[in-house]
Design a protein around this motif. Structure first.
Motif, PDB file in Angstrom:
ATOM      1  N   ASP A   1     108.724  84.870  39.356  1.00 45.97           N
ATOM      2  CA  ASP A   1     107.535  85.632  39.765  1.00 45.97           C
ATOM      3  C   ASP A   1     107.781  86.509  40.978  1.00 45.97           C
ATOM      4  O   ASP A   1     106.926  87.313  41.345  1.00 45.97           O
ATOM      5  CB  ASP A   1     106.346  84.683  40.014  1.00 45.97           C
TER       6      ASP A   1
ATOM      7  N   TYR B   1     102.385  84.773  49.417  1.00 46.73           N
ATOM      8  CA  TYR B   1     102.528  85.361  48.083  1.00 46.73           C
ATOM      9  C   TYR B   1     101.503  84.792  47.107  1.00 46.73           C
ATOM     10  O   TYR B   1     100.984  85.511  46.254  1.00 46.73           O
ATOM     11  CB  TYR B   1     103.943  85.090  47.567  1.00 46.73           C
ATOM     12  N   HIS B   2     101.198  83.494  47.271  1.00 47.26           N
ATOM     13  CA  HIS B   2     100.269  82.859  46.331  1.00 47.26           C
ATOM     14  C   HIS B   2      98.922  82.498  46.952  1.00 47.26           C
ATOM     15  O   HIS B   2      98.149  81.757  46.338  1.00 47.26           O
ATOM     16  CB  HIS B   2     100.915  81.619  45.709  1.00 47.26           C
TER      17      HIS B   2
HETATM   18 ZN   LIG Z   1     106.168  82.057  43.679  1.00 50.65          ZN
END
Ligand SMILES: [Zn+2]
Length: 312
Positions: A142, A290-291
């Motif tokens: 990802d 990022y998440h």
């Molecule tokens: Zn990730």
């Protein structure tokens, strides 16, 4: 899959249970229709763009945490007890003659819910060919797989690529495939395939390096063996692009010591997370995860004996 900007941002915030305060803060940071957020740092600007979402069962993300305590923490923060749907926030730094992208999303060959980065960059009139530097936190799908398109051509065709030496060596090693659990072996094949595509444009980094002017690599090993985060300095301010060192808006802050199966080394991941949160508070640095709920940016505050995430 809906990925219209306003819908996306609002849904993510509501899912994270961050409530009215976050909803009110949204218009300052999210550009309507662009699925993006914006921060200023000195004479530069930092933008975040979503690449889409992942779907992770809670039980397999935190297999070694007491279920009742976990359920109570999630419920108290309005989060679903069964499934996590984290966003994927790609960061862009525009400063001087540099257009830097931190991680590149999953591209078109990972999940149907990811790979939205390019359309969101296009909506903001950012041409991938103008990106000068691609800086990678680690080599998970990802974050890395979006370096190439369906023809295995480089998406960021004029960029230099930066990755930690330790991370590169880990995924490149001849026994990487056999050492990886079967359900993650495609991660190895995918990483090696992308490494081949960027191999002659790579500059290797190590913790403490000034990777680019005012961008410092920070050791955040644990999620992967060579995971790096990046502290962007400007006019006395700091913004940390954390990658996956801090990944859940509730659990990572309230219980940074809890191990997660998202981390390849759960114990080291927990230790790294605690050190990083302490540093972010001490240095009053902003954070982009990022998440974390899109657009992924906020501050860290101390709360009780741990921390909490305050979106900006
Ligand atoms: Zn990730």
């Amino acid at each position: 899959m809906q990925h219209n900007g306003r819908h996306f941002g609002r849904r993510a915030f509501l899912q994270a249970g961050l409530g009215v305060a976050a909803a009110l803060a949204l218009p300052e940071f999210v550009r309507p229709g662009h699925s993006s957020g914006r921060l200023e740092i000195g004479d530069g600007e930092i933008l975040t763009f979503t690449d889409g979402t992942l779907t992770l069962p809670v039980a397999s993300t935190f297999p070694d945490v007491a279920k009742q305590e976990l359920d109570e923490l999630l419920a108290a923060n309005g989060m679903a007890a069964d499934m996590l749907t984290p966003d994927c926030n790609v960061t862009i730094l525009r400063r001087g003659d540099k257009l830097v992208i931190f991680d590149v999303g999953a591209g078109s060959n990972f999940l149907s819910t990811t790979g939205k980065l390019l359309e969101n960059l296009a909506a903001a009139d950012i041409d991938p060919a103008d990106v000068t530097d691609v800086v990678l936190t680690h080599a998970h799908p990802d974050h890395l797989w979006g370096v190439t398109d369906d023809f295995d051509e480089l998406v960021f065709s004029n960029a230099s690529y930066h990755i930690g030496q330790v991370e590169w060596d880990f995924w490149s090693s001849s026994d990487a495939l056999s050492a990886m659990p079967e359900d993650r072996q495609t991660f190895v094949v995918g990483a090696q395939n992308r490494f081949e595509a960027i191999g002659d444009r790579i500059a290797f980094m190590k913790p403490g390096d000034e990777v680019l002017p005012g961008v410092e690599a920070v050791d955040t090993a644990g999620h992967t063996p060579g995971h790096l985060s990046f502290l962007i300095h400007g006019a006395g301010e700091k913004v940390l692009v954390a990658g996956d060192a801090i990944s859940n808006a509730v659990v990572s802050f309230a219980r940074p010591d809890w191990p997660t199966a998202s981390d390849q080394d759960p114990q080291l991941g927990a230790k790294t997370r605690s050190i990083l949160l302490d540093r972010l508070v001490g240095e009053e640095a902003r954070l982009i995860g990022y998440h974390l709920p899109h657009p992924g940016a906020g501050r860290v505050e101390r709360k009780d004996s741990a921390y909490r995430f305050v979106p900006v």
